[in-house]
Design a protein around this motif. Structure first.
Motif, PDB file in Angstrom:
ATOM      1  N   ILE A  31       0.841  -1.205   0.000  1.00 37.34           N
ATOM      2  CA  ILE A  31       0.000   0.000   0.000  1.00 37.34           C
ATOM      3  C   ILE A  31       0.873   1.250   0.000  1.00 37.34           C
ATOM      4  N   PRO A  40      -4.712   8.475  -3.460  1.00 41.35           N
ATOM      5  CA  PRO A  40      -5.195   7.283  -2.763  1.00 41.35           C
ATOM      6  C   PRO A  40      -6.629   6.909  -3.122  1.00 41.35           C
ATOM      7  N   TYR A  92      -5.340   4.126   3.421  1.00 39.36           N
ATOM      8  CA  TYR A  92      -4.385   4.599   2.416  1.00 39.36           C
ATOM      9  C   TYR A  92      -3.897   6.010   2.742  1.00 39.36           C
TER      10      TYR A  92
END
Length: 299
Positions: A31, A40, A92
Motif C-alpha cells: 500500500i 489514494p 491509504y
C-alpha cells in the motif's frame, strides 16, 4: 456468544490465522508503494475494481449464485461502505503520514472495538483478562506513537494516527455486521462480492469528487501491486477472514492481528528504513504481550 465461538481454535481456523497474518502483514508495505504517485482515492478504486472482478470469478468457480436472501443487498451495501470504502480510504491516507508498520500495529487493536461493539450489539461478554490485556496492548501502542512523534513531523503523526483510528472504526462496524444473525444467514462469497462492488462504486464516486478525472498509473510495478492487493489481499483473504468472523465472532477473529504487525514491521525495517529504539522495541513487546493476554482471556 454461541457455543461455536467458545471452543478452542480448530486446525482449519489456525491455518486461516497464519494465512491472514502472512498476507495482510505484507499488504501494508505494498500500500505504501501504491500511494507514492497516484491519489489514494483512485488507488483504492482500482484495487477493488480488480478485486470485484476476482470475486465474481470466484463465485462462478464455486458454482454459487449471486442472488442473496431477503435483506442481503442492504447488508452487502452496509458492509461495502464500511469495509471497502470508509476503512480503506482512511488506511491509504494514514500511510501518507506514518510508517506502514505503525499503521499495522494500530490495526492489531481491531479486537478491542470488535469486542466492544459485539458486547453492545450482540451481548457478547468480555472477560477481565481480555480487558486487562487490551489496556496493556494500548499502552504499547502509545509507546510506538511516542517513537513516531520523536522521529517525524508531529502534525503528520497525529493526522496519520487519526486516519488509522477512523479506518479501524469502519472495519470494526463491518466485522460486527458479519457476526449478526442476519450476517450469518448470508453466503460468504456472494455477499462479499456484492459488498466489494458497492464499495468500489462508492470509492469511484468519492475519487471523482475529491481528485477529479481518473488517474491511471503507467508504472508496471504499480499494477503488479494493485493485482496483488486485489487478488491476494482481498479475493483470497477476505472470504477467509469473514468466514472466521461468522464461526468465532468478531472479537476472536480479530486476533489474527496479533501476528500481522510482526510481519509488517519486519518488512518496514527492511524496505522503509524503520529504526528501532529501546522505546519502539518496548512498545512492540508490550503491545504483543497485551494482545496475547487478551487472547488467552477471551473464551
Amino acid at each position: 456468544m454461541g457455543a461455536t465461538q467458545d471452543r478452542g481454535l480448530s486446525g482449519r481456523a489456525l491455518a486461516g490465522f497464519v494465512l491472514l497474518a502472512l498476507i495482510w502483514g505484507s499488504t501494508w508495505l505494498v500500500i505504501k508503494d501504491q500511494i507514492s504517485a497516484t491519489p489514494p482515492s483512485w488507488t483504492v478504486t482500482w484495487r477493488f475494481a480488480v478485486g470485484s472482478i476476482g470475486m465474481i470469478a470466484l463465485t462462478i468457480a464455486r458454482r454459487e449464485s449471486l442472488r442473496l436472501p431477503p435483506g442481503g443487498m442492504v447488508l452487502a451495501a452496509f458492509v461495502g461502505l464500511a469495509q471497502f470504502f470508509g476503512n480503506f480510504q482512511m488506511v491509504y491516507r494514514a500511510e501518507h503520514y506514518v510508517t506502514s508498520g505503525l499503521v499495522a500495529v494500530i490495526y492489531a487493536l481491531l479486537m478491542v472495538p470488535n469486542a466492544a461493539l459485539s458486547r453492545l450489539v450482540l451481548g457478547t461478554r468480555m472477560s477481565g483478562r481480555f480487558v486487562a490485556g487490551s489496556l496493556v496492548a494500548m499502552a504499547g501502542i502509545a509507546l510506538l506513537m511516542v517513537q513516531e512523534w520523536q522521529s517525524v513531523d508531529r502534525a503528520h503523526v497525529l493526522t496519520g494516527v487519526g486516519f488509522a483510528l477512523g479506518g479501524l472504526a469502519c472495519a470494526s462496524v463491518a466485522n460486527v455486521a458479519q457476526a449478526t444473525q442476519a450476517g450469518r444467514r448470508m453466503p460468504v462469497v456472494p455477499m462479499l462480492t456484492w459488498a466489494m462492488l458497492f464499495g468500489t462504486l462508492a470509492d469511484a464516486l468519492f475519487a471523482l469528487v475529491v481528485d477529479g478525472a481518473p488517474v491511471i498509473e503507467t508504472r508496471p510495478g504499480y499494477w503488479a501491486g494493485v493485482t496483488y492487493l486485489a487478488l491476494v489481499g482481498s479475493v483470497i483473504a477476505f472470504p477467509v477472514y469473514f468466514a472466521l468472523i461468522r464461526a468465532m465472532g468478531a472479537g476472536r477473529a480479530a486476533y489474527n492481528g496479533v501476528a500481522v504487525p510482526v510481519v509488517a514491521m519486519a518488512l518496514s525495517t527492511v524496505f522503509e528504513g524503520y529504526h528501532w529504539s529501546a522505546l519502539s522495541i518496548g512498545g512492540s513487546v508490550l503491545a504483543m504481550l497485551g494482545l496475547v493476554l487478551a487472547l488467552s482471556g477471551r473464551r
